[in-house]
Design a protein around this motif. Structure first.
Motif, PDB file in Angstrom:
ATOM      1  N   ASN A 182      14.865 -11.435  55.866  1.00  0.00           N
ATOM      2  CA  ASN A 182      14.239 -12.016  57.061  1.00  0.00           C
ATOM      3  C   ASN A 182      13.096 -11.165  57.605  1.00  0.00           C
ATOM      4  O   ASN A 182      12.472 -11.537  58.593  1.00  0.00           O
ATOM      5  CB  ASN A 182      15.284 -12.266  58.165  1.00  0.00           C
ATOM      6  CG  ASN A 182      15.957 -10.996  58.650  1.00  0.00           C
ATOM      7  OD1 ASN A 182      15.383  -9.921  58.609  1.00  0.00           O
ATOM      8  ND2 ASN A 182      17.195 -11.121  59.118  1.00  0.00           N
ATOM      9  N   SER A 183      12.809 -10.043  56.944  1.00  0.00           N
ATOM     10  CA  SER A 183      11.820  -9.112  57.481  1.00  0.00           C
ATOM     11  C   SER A 183      10.393  -9.429  57.070  1.00  0.00           C
ATOM     12  O   SER A 183       9.447  -8.990  57.716  1.00  0.00           O
ATOM     13  CB  SER A 183      12.167  -7.678  57.065  1.00  0.00           C
ATOM     14  OG  SER A 183      12.251  -7.568  55.661  1.00  0.00           O
ATOM     15  N   GLY A 184      10.247 -10.186  55.977  1.00  0.00           N
ATOM     16  CA  GLY A 184       8.916 -10.596  55.563  1.00  0.00           C
ATOM     17  C   GLY A 184       8.051  -9.443  55.126  1.00  0.00           C
ATOM     18  O   GLY A 184       8.540  -8.481  54.552  1.00  0.00           O
ATOM     19  N   PRO A 185       6.776  -9.461  55.472  1.00  0.00           N
ATOM     20  CA  PRO A 185       6.148 -10.436  56.360  1.00  0.00           C
ATOM     21  C   PRO A 185       5.846 -11.761  55.656  1.00  0.00           C
ATOM     22  O   PRO A 185       5.588 -11.727  54.469  1.00  0.00           O
ATOM     23  CB  PRO A 185       4.858  -9.738  56.788  1.00  0.00           C
ATOM     24  CG  PRO A 185       4.524  -8.825  55.643  1.00  0.00           C
ATOM     25  CD  PRO A 185       5.837  -8.408  55.067  1.00  0.00           C
ATOM     26  N   MET A 187       7.990 -12.544  59.342  1.00  0.00           N
ATOM     27  CA  MET A 187       9.391 -12.512  59.751  1.00  0.00           C
ATOM     28  C   MET A 187       9.897 -13.934  59.976  1.00  0.00           C
ATOM     29  O   MET A 187       9.205 -14.756  60.576  1.00  0.00           O
ATOM     30  CB  MET A 187       9.533 -11.689  61.033  1.00  0.00           C
ATOM     31  CG  MET A 187       9.287 -10.209  60.838  1.00  0.00           C
ATOM     32  SD  MET A 187       9.280  -9.252  62.380  1.00  0.00           S
ATOM     33  CE  MET A 187       7.577  -9.470  62.905  1.00  0.00           C
ATOM     34  N   GLN A 194      18.536  -9.745  62.829  1.00  0.00           N
ATOM     35  CA  GLN A 194      17.258 -10.384  63.174  1.00  0.00           C
ATOM     36  C   GLN A 194      16.607  -9.654  64.340  1.00  0.00           C
ATOM     37  O   GLN A 194      16.351 -10.220  65.395  1.00  0.00           O
ATOM     38  CB  GLN A 194      17.505 -11.858  63.500  1.00  0.00           C
ATOM     39  CG  GLN A 194      18.114 -12.607  62.316  1.00  0.00           C
ATOM     40  CD  GLN A 194      18.543 -14.005  62.678  1.00  0.00           C
ATOM     41  OE1 GLN A 194      17.789 -14.959  62.529  1.00  0.00           O
ATOM     42  NE2 GLN A 194      19.762 -14.155  63.160  1.00  0.00           N
ATOM     43  N   MET A 196      13.604  -6.493  65.330  1.00  0.00           N
ATOM     44  CA  MET A 196      12.540  -5.583  64.915  1.00  0.00           C
ATOM     45  C   MET A 196      12.153  -4.736  66.106  1.00  0.00           C
ATOM     46  O   MET A 196      12.299  -5.148  67.261  1.00  0.00           O
ATOM     47  CB  MET A 196      11.344  -6.347  64.335  1.00  0.00           C
ATOM     48  CG  MET A 196      10.447  -7.044  65.311  1.00  0.00           C
ATOM     49  SD  MET A 196       9.132  -6.001  65.976  1.00  0.00           S
ATOM     50  CE  MET A 196       8.143  -7.247  66.823  1.00  0.00           C
ATOM     51  N   ASN A 209      11.675  -3.251  60.874  1.00  0.00           N
ATOM     52  CA  ASN A 209      12.687  -4.309  60.804  1.00  0.00           C
ATOM     53  C   ASN A 209      14.063  -3.713  60.567  1.00  0.00           C
ATOM     54  O   ASN A 209      14.227  -2.796  59.767  1.00  0.00           O
ATOM     55  CB  ASN A 209      12.361  -5.291  59.678  1.00  0.00           C
ATOM     56  CG  ASN A 209      11.224  -6.213  60.039  1.00  0.00           C
ATOM     57  OD1 ASN A 209      10.076  -5.960  59.689  1.00  0.00           O
ATOM     58  ND2 ASN A 209      11.530  -7.275  60.766  1.00  0.00           N
ATOM     59  N   SER A 263      12.099 -14.301  51.469  1.00  0.00           N
ATOM     60  CA  SER A 263      13.424 -13.988  50.968  1.00  0.00           C
ATOM     61  C   SER A 263      13.604 -14.416  49.523  1.00  0.00           C
ATOM     62  O   SER A 263      14.526 -13.983  48.854  1.00  0.00           O
ATOM     63  CB  SER A 263      14.475 -14.685  51.839  1.00  0.00           C
ATOM     64  OG  SER A 263      14.357 -16.087  51.719  1.00  0.00           O
ATOM     65  N   GLU A 278      -0.905 -12.550  61.564  1.00  0.00           N
ATOM     66  CA  GLU A 278       0.148 -12.522  62.574  1.00  0.00           C
ATOM     67  C   GLU A 278      -0.473 -12.199  63.931  1.00  0.00           C
ATOM     68  O   GLU A 278      -1.414 -11.413  64.027  1.00  0.00           O
ATOM     69  CB  GLU A 278       1.198 -11.461  62.241  1.00  0.00           C
ATOM     70  CG  GLU A 278       1.911 -11.690  60.922  1.00  0.00           C
ATOM     71  CD  GLU A 278       2.683 -10.466  60.489  1.00  0.00           C
ATOM     72  OE1 GLU A 278       3.922 -10.478  60.619  1.00  0.00           O
ATOM     73  OE2 GLU A 278       2.047  -9.505  60.022  1.00  0.00           O
ATOM     74  N   TYR A 290       5.501 -14.315  68.845  1.00  0.00           N
ATOM     75  CA  TYR A 290       5.121 -13.960  67.478  1.00  0.00           C
ATOM     76  C   TYR A 290       4.674 -15.239  66.773  1.00  0.00           C
ATOM     77  O   TYR A 290       5.440 -16.181  66.618  1.00  0.00           O
ATOM     78  CB  TYR A 290       6.307 -13.342  66.736  1.00  0.00           C
ATOM     79  CG  TYR A 290       6.077 -13.094  65.262  1.00  0.00           C
ATOM     80  CD1 TYR A 290       5.062 -12.244  64.823  1.00  0.00           C
ATOM     81  CD2 TYR A 290       6.892 -13.697  64.297  1.00  0.00           C
ATOM     82  CE1 TYR A 290       4.860 -12.013  63.472  1.00  0.00           C
ATOM     83  CE2 TYR A 290       6.692 -13.467  62.951  1.00  0.00           C
ATOM     84  CZ  TYR A 290       5.678 -12.623  62.539  1.00  0.00           C
ATOM     85  OH  TYR A 290       5.464 -12.393  61.203  1.00  0.00           O
TER      86      TYR A 290
END
Length: 348
Positions: A182-185, A187, A194, A196, A209, A263, A278, A290
């Motif tokens: 789930n951290s991506g980027p 996110m 979940q 950061m 994250n 993911s 972003e 975000y």
């Protein structure tokens, strides 16, 4: 998971405040706090869980839920959580081979407390239909589970990994503990951890994250991106201020990074040409907006933008011990070797 991770996660579960996630209206008279160098202060621990799915359910035309629908979804979530927290079935004999033995204890899951405050039916705000754009002809891309409806009212747990089991390199990057799912980027809400944490200096911003404790150290001093041939798992990020909004541009992704859904980390040839923008901005004392836009002309017919309101966390981040307790990857490979041995024995 290691014991220390279990203890830390228990502490986090006890401390996190289950506040609805959404962008609230800016309070009258509220002003953006500033750092010592005069920039907007975005620092803190921010929680991005929500029950709102990434894309609008296919069976919905409405852009927003009614208040009654939102309340029903949130009530179902509470009921599902209570059911999942019931004691596990006690068995004196193992299940027959091939049956599902279950997964984590329900406590691991970081359930979304509510839909976003404006009751949108998707986190995607563009295209206007709230859906992931169509793929380019010939694009090989796995979107994964994007939450097609609100029926379960549970957070989405994205799954990484491929079909190959010859070695660890055949599995997805998240499954190998190289990147968080789930951290991506960018996110994306899903599963657990979940959270950061954002740090600022006059010439850098750090996005840390909780999932797999990945850090992006982002220069905001005007330096250029890395050369095109230098590729990184999380891309190469550069930031700048646009008024009170921090804008971060990330390029130089690898060809093993799946565009849009980070993911799903397989060598599918997508993501390498992705350009990610972003935007981070304060809405009020408790909310960080975000927003991100994915430009991936090799994969999608048009850009896609999502907006996720992050709420101030009530606890610090804790270490996420992934490699130390990653028995799943070992057992996947061990199971494949057992299958191969059984097939070889049957052919003798």
């Amino acid at each position: 998971m290691t014991q220390r991770c279990l203890v830390a996660s228990l502490a986090l579960a006890a401390l996190v405040v289950l506040a609805p996630v959404g962008v609230s209206a800016q309070e009258e008279g509220w002003t953006v706090p500033r750092t010592a160098d005069g920039q907007p202060d975005l620092q803190g621990v921010w929680d991005f869980r929500t029950l709102t799915p990434l894309q609008r359910p296919a069976n919905r035309a409405e852009a927003t839920l009614t208040a009654e629908e939102a309340a029903e979804i949130e009530a179902r979530s509470v009921a599902a959580a209570a059911a999942a927290d019931q004691p596990s079935e006690v068995r004196t004999e193992p299940l027959p081979a091939g049956q599902d033995v279950g997964g984590y204890n329900a406590f691991w899951f970081d359930r979304g407390a509510g839909v976003v405050d404006d009751r949108r039916t998707s986190l995607i705000v563009d295209p206007p239909n709230g859906r992931v754009p169509a793929l380019r002809q010939g694009a090989r891309h796995q979107i994964g589970s994007l939450g097609e409806d609100f029926a379960s009212a549970r957070p989405i747990l994205y799954r990484a990994g491929g079909a190959g089991v010859d070695g660890p390199e055949d599995r997805g990057l998240a499954e190998r503990c190289l990147l968080g799912f789930n951290s991506g980027p960018p996110m994306l809400p899903g599963g657990y951890n979940q959270n950061m944490q954002l740090f600022q200096t006059p010439d850098h911003v750090v996005v840390l994250n909780e999932m797999v404790h990945d850090s992006r150290i982002i220069p905001i001093d005007g330096r250029p991106h890395l050369p095109d041939h230098m590729r990184q798992w999380m891309g190469d990020s550069r930031g700048y201020w646009d008024g009170d909004t921090l804008v971060v541009e990330t390029t130089n992704f690898t060809d093993r990074t799946a565009s849009f859904n980070p993911s799903v980390m397989e060598a599918m040839g997508t993501g390498e040409n992705m350009r990610l923008i972003e935007r981070f901005s304060r809405v009020d004392d408790e909310t960080l907006s975000y927003e991100y836009t994915v430009y991936d002309p090799s994969t999608f017919v048009q850009p896609v933008t999502a907006q996720i309101p992050m709420k101030r966390g009530a606890a610090p981040l804790f270490e996420y011990a992934c490699h130390e307790g990653n028995y799943g990857l070992l057992n996947i490979l061990r199971g494949a070797r057992d299958d191969e041995a059984a097939q070889a024995a049957a052919q003798q």
